[in-house]
Design a protein around this motif. Structure first.
Motif, mmCIF file in Angstrom:
data_model
loop_
_atom_site.group_PDB
_atom_site.id
_atom_site.type_symbol
_atom_site.label_atom_id
_atom_site.label_comp_id
_atom_site.label_asym_id
_atom_site.label_seq_id
_atom_site.Cartn_x
_atom_site.Cartn_y
_atom_site.Cartn_z
ATOM 1 N N TYR A 1 -4.229 4.942 -7.629
ATOM 2 C CA TYR A 1 -3.021 4.686 -8.602
ATOM 3 C C TYR A 1 -3.318 5.363 -9.925
ATOM 4 O O TYR A 1 -4.383 4.913 -10.518
ATOM 5 N N ILE B 1 -6.665 -3.785 -9.298
ATOM 6 C CA ILE B 1 -6.240 -2.883 -8.193
ATOM 7 C C ILE B 1 -7.002 -3.089 -7.129
ATOM 8 O O ILE B 1 -8.634 -2.973 -7.481
ATOM 9 N N ASP C 1 4.267 -3.332 -6.190
ATOM 10 C CA ASP C 1 3.734 -2.609 -5.356
ATOM 11 C C ASP C 1 2.689 -3.367 -4.926
ATOM 12 O O ASP C 1 2.471 -3.001 -3.726
ATOM 13 N N LEU C 2 1.812 -4.093 -5.358
ATOM 14 C CA LEU C 2 0.596 -4.317 -4.929
ATOM 15 C C LEU C 2 0.863 -5.571 -4.013
ATOM 16 O O LEU C 2 0.042 -6.061 -3.267
ATOM 17 N N ASP D 1 1.695 -5.179 1.241
ATOM 18 C CA ASP D 1 0.542 -4.817 2.022
ATOM 19 C C ASP D 1 0.659 -3.643 3.188
ATOM 20 O O ASP D 1 0.040 -2.693 3.257
ATOM 21 N N HIS E 1 2.609 -4.407 -9.973
ATOM 22 C CA HIS E 1 2.324 -5.667 -9.241
ATOM 23 C C HIS E 1 3.321 -6.002 -8.132
ATOM 24 O O HIS E 1 3.013 -6.376 -6.963
ATOM 25 N N ARG F 1 0.985 -0.120 1.007
ATOM 26 C CA ARG F 1 -0.548 0.290 0.866
ATOM 27 C C ARG F 1 -1.099 0.814 2.047
ATOM 28 O O ARG F 1 -2.025 1.645 1.805
#
Length: 256
Positions: free
Chosen positions: A184, A196, A165-166, A169, A163, A172
Motif C-alpha cells: 500500500y 494496514i 479498501d481495507l 477482504d 479504510h 485484498r
C-alpha cells in the motif's frame, strides 16, 4: 444544520439528476432542513423536489474536491509506475486481473493439460472469481518465469478510501494471490503503518505533489503466488493486451 455525510451528498446528486420525486425519508428531511433542496407543488397536487442554489454550490464544491483527489491519486500512480520502470521492471497501470476465491481466501489455479482429447473434461473449479484492479502491477524484466516476482502497488491518497479498501477482504485476497509482494502506497499523514494488515508492505509518499521521497515504512513479506510461482494464462493474456509504462524521457538511469 444537520451534519452532512456521503449519503446526503449522494442523495443530492440523485435529486439533481432525476425528476425530483420525493422519498419522504430522514435523509430528505435533513436536506430540506439544510436548505439544499426545496419542495415544489405541482398543479396536479403532488410535490416534487428541486435542488436550491445552495445545493448546487455544494455539489460544485464536492465535484472540485473529488477531481483534486483524483488528480493527486493519478499523480502518485504515475510516480510509482515510473519508479518501477526506472529500476528495470515492467510496470502496468489499470489492469483487470481475475483471482479465484474460496471463503474470501485466494486459491491456486490448477493447470489444465494442453491436449485434453484423451482425458476426461476438467471439472470447473469451485469458489468464486474476483476481479482485481491494482493501481500498479509490475514484474521483473527476465526470461525465466520463476524469476518474475510480480508486485502489486495499491495507491491511496485519502484516509476514507484506504479504510474502504481495507474492509474488502476478497479484494485484498485477490491482490495477494496475484503477486509475490503487495504494497500500500499511502500519502503521508493519512494513516500509520500499523493500521494496514501485516501481509502488506507500506510505502509513504511525501510532498504535496508527491515529488518527495517514497519512504519504505515496512517491507512486504514475500509470498509464493499461484502455482510454483507461475502466473496463470489469464494474467499473461491481460499483460499481452496492455502496454507497459515507459520510464521518463529525462531519466538518466535508463541509459546506464
Amino acid at each position: 444544520m444537520p451534519a452532512l455525510t456521503r449519503l446526503h451528498h449522494r442523495r443530492l446528486r440523485e435529486i439533481y439528476r432525476s425528476a425530483g420525486w420525493p422519498c419522504l425519508d430522514p435523509v430528505e428531511i435533513e436536506l430540506l432542513a439544510a436548505g439544499l433542496v426545496e419542495r415544489i407543488a405541482s398543479p396536479e397536487g403532488r410535490d416534487w423536489l428541486r435542488v436550491t442554489p445552495a445545493g448546487i454550490e455544494l455539489l460544485a464544491q464536492t465535484l472540485q474536491r473529488n477531481r483534486s483527489a483524483l488528480d493527486r491519486h493519478e499523480r502518485l500512480v504515475e510516480r510509482v509506475a515510473h519508479e518501477q520502470a526506472r529500476t528495470g521492471r515492467l510496470a502496468w497501470r489499470g489492469l483487470s486481473l481475475r483471482a479465484r476465491l474460496e471463503g474470501g481466501t485466494a486459491v491456486a489455479l490448477e493447470p489444465v493439460p494442453l491436449m485434453p482429447e484423451l482425458e476426461a473434461p476438467p471439472v470447473p473449479p469451485s469458489g468464486r472469481w474476483c476481479i482485481a484492479r491494482p493501481d500498479v502491477y509490475s514484474v521483473r524484466h527476465t526470461s525465466v518465469e520463476a524469476y518474475l516476482e510480480p508486485v502489486v502497488h495499491e495507491i491511496k491518497v485519502r484516509r476514507a478510501d484506504l479504510h474502504s479498501d481495507l474492509r474488502h477482504d476478497a479484494k485484498r485476497a485477490a491482490y495477494l494471490a496475484l503477486s509475490r509482494e503487495c504494497y500500500y502506497v499511502i500519502a503521508a499523514g493519512i494513516a500509520e503503518p500499523h493500521e494496514i494488515p501485516p501481509e502488506f508492505g507500506v510505502i509513504v509518499a511525501h510532498g504535496e505533489q508527491f515529488d518527495g521521497p517514497l519512504e519504505l515504512a515496512r517491507p512486504a513479506p514475500k509470498r509464493q503466488p499461484l502455482i510454483d510461482g507461475r502466473l496463470p494464462f489469464g494474467v499473461w493474456m491481460a499483460l499481452a493486451r496492455a502496454v507497459p509504462v515507459e520510464p521518463p524521457l529525462d531519466d538518466g538511469q535508463g541509459r546506464l
